[in-house]
Motif scaffolding. Structure first.
Motif, PDB file in Angstrom:
ATOM      1  N   UNK A 138       0.837  -1.194   0.000  1.00 28.55           N
ATOM      2  CA  UNK A 138       0.000   0.000   0.000  1.00 28.55           C
ATOM      3  C   UNK A 138       0.876   1.250   0.000  1.00 28.55           C
ATOM      4  N   UNK A 139       0.496   2.221  -0.825  1.00 27.08           N
ATOM      5  CA  UNK A 139       1.158   3.529  -0.793  1.00 27.08           C
ATOM      6  C   UNK A 139       0.476   4.365   0.281  1.00 27.08           C
ATOM      7  N   UNK A 140       1.191   4.627   1.370  1.00 26.25           N
ATOM      8  CA  UNK A 140       0.627   5.414   2.465  1.00 26.25           C
ATOM      9  C   UNK A 140       1.694   6.345   3.026  1.00 26.25           C
ATOM     10  N   UNK A 141       1.359   7.637   3.127  1.00 24.75           N
ATOM     11  CA  UNK A 141       2.250   8.639   3.709  1.00 24.75           C
ATOM     12  C   UNK A 141       3.620   8.654   3.033  1.00 24.75           C
ATOM     13  N   UNK A 142       3.621   8.555   1.713  1.00 23.31           N
ATOM     14  CA  UNK A 142       4.856   8.649   0.950  1.00 23.31           C
ATOM     15  C   UNK A 142       5.703   7.406   0.953  1.00 23.31           C
ATOM     16  N   UNK A 143       5.191   6.305   1.508  1.00 26.59           N
ATOM     17  CA  UNK A 143       5.962   5.061   1.556  1.00 26.59           C
ATOM     18  C   UNK A 143       5.097   3.886   1.089  1.00 26.59           C
TER      19      UNK A 143
END
Length: 430
Positions: free
Chosen positions: A45-50
């Protein structure tokens, strides 16, 4: 005795009120607990730039916090989807698109809704979950006919969500008209009053692109922003000082950076200089990374100068997903040759034939940036530019469950989801 009886009756009514309130709350929680919960398992998952390895939980079209489901409500998923190590990213948001599938949003005023629906459906294949239909410089009669018919709408299996209209012109510079027809270009002499005369209603508008150096433009910017409409600077001969003045009075975007504006100059960098100027707010700028409009070196320069403001746009025209041939953009004829769109009989580029997912792939390859950054430039950044990043543009708790499932290496869109519902998936040939 009378006052005492009244007091007792009030107490009873109060108790009854809280009893029924408690009963209602329990019923509400029971109904909520019966809502279908979907868990996406074995995914990145792409979350908070990571990009992280984590499950995704969806309920009622919203991304849920699993701790709330597990520990507070003590529920399990009704449906579990094994993603087989695929990547889940926020749905793409295209804030500048002129049409596609043979449809030009600025031209056919008789079948506007059919055209919007056709393009909205096609965009699902490209991972676009929300978009801003864009109208180019046209006769006032066209605006009055078309604008009332393009309404904001929630997406689904029928197509991507319509966030509102992007009006690109006619309040632009003749010297930097690009593919816009000069006979319809105007000056906003009386600010928003002139604009309303030309456009008619602004009810369905979310972005207006204009040239800030025109007489009345600054007053128009002030009034547009008061009405909640975002202002983008473009098709302009403005110097940096004029651009900064426009930003101070409410503008927050630049339309297709480098295209249809003064080139960078070391004494006056023009609108390009806004990427590094001392404005107090973030300036967002659209970039067309279709392999034609913007050189890879220019992409890298912009990205390094102002990484948070970069917004990928398709600027796609009616020829999107169609072969070379003859099309339209507003009142003008378009010829597409070798995948490039030109005003017929000229060498003037007039939009792109690439969809936003293709622009993301080209962008990542050209500047060799991270996957996270390339994806956020087409999702989180446009959401921030429009001021809707409190509900769209992220895979985070409480956000709309608008997302795409992709092949991690190629960034090929395999399925598209709006409000937690699968609205497109790749057909696998047997």
């Amino acid at each position: 005795m009378f006052p005492r009886r009244v007091e007792l009756s009030s107490s009873v009514l109060c108790c009854d009120y809280f009893f029924y309130l408690l009963l209602f709350l329990k019923l509400f929680e029971s109904m909520k607990s019966k809502s279908s919960i979907t868990r996406f398992h074995n995914c990145y998952i792409l979350r908070s730039g990571k990009i992280i390895k984590e499950d995704l939980w969806i309920r009622d079209g919203i991304i849920e916090n699993p701790e709330q489901i597990f520990y507070v409500e003590q529920l399990e998923a009704d449906i579990t989807v094994n993603c087989d190590n695929l990547l889940i990213a926020p749905g793409f948001i295209d804030i500048q698109i002129n049409g596609g599938c043979g449809v030009d949003f600025s031209y056919d005023s008789d079948n506007v809704q059919n055209g919007i629906d056709k393009v909205a459906k096609k965009l699902l294949e490209h991972g676009v979950t929300s978009f801003c239909p864009t109208l180019v410089t046209s006769h006032p009669k066209k605006y009055h006919q078309i604008l009332p018919q393009i309404k904001k709408s929630q997406g689904g299996k029928h197509g991507a969500s319509v966030l509102g209209v992007h009006l690109e012109g006619p309040f632009i510079s003749l010297a930097k008209k690009g593919a816009h027809l000069d006979e319809y270009i105007k000056t906003p002499e009386k600010g928003i009053e002139t604009m309303c005369q030309v456009y008619g209603s602004l009810d369905n508008v979310v972005i207006v692109t204009l040239a800030p150096e025109l007489p009345g433009a600054i007053e128009a910017i002030k009034d547009l922003t008061k009405h909640g409409i975002k202002v983008a600077l473009g098709h302009s001969t403005a110097g940096l000082a004029q651009g900064e003045e426009a930003i101070r009075h409410g503008a927050n975007m630049i339309t297709h950076l480098f295209n249809a504006m003064l080139p960078f100059h070391h004494r006056d960098p023009g609108l390009v200089g806004l990427l590094a100027s001392n404005t107090e707010k973030q300036v967002y700028y659209g970039l067309i990374s279709d392999g034609t409009h913007t050189h890879p070196a220019a992409l890298r320069i912009a990205c390094r100068a102002n990484p948070e403001g970069l917004v990928l746009v398709s600027d796609a025209v009616a020829a999107l997903d169609l072969p070379d041939g003859n099309y339209r953009i507003g009142p003008q004829a378009v010829t597409v040759k070798d995948g490039r769109a030109f005003i017929t009989g000229t060498d003037v580029l007039c939009g792109s034939t690439a969809a936003l997912d293709q622009c993301v792939q080209t962008f990542k390859k050209c500047i060799e940036c991270s996957t996270e950054y390339a994806l956020e430039a087409a999702s989180l950044h446009p959401a921030r530019a429009l001021g809707i990043d409190n509900k769209k543009g992220k895979i985070d708790f409480g956000y709309d469950a608008d997302f795409i499932i992709m092949e991690p290496n190629t960034l090929k869109v395999l399925s598209t989801w709006i409000a937690g519902e699968q609205v497109y998936s790749v057909k696998i040939s047997k």
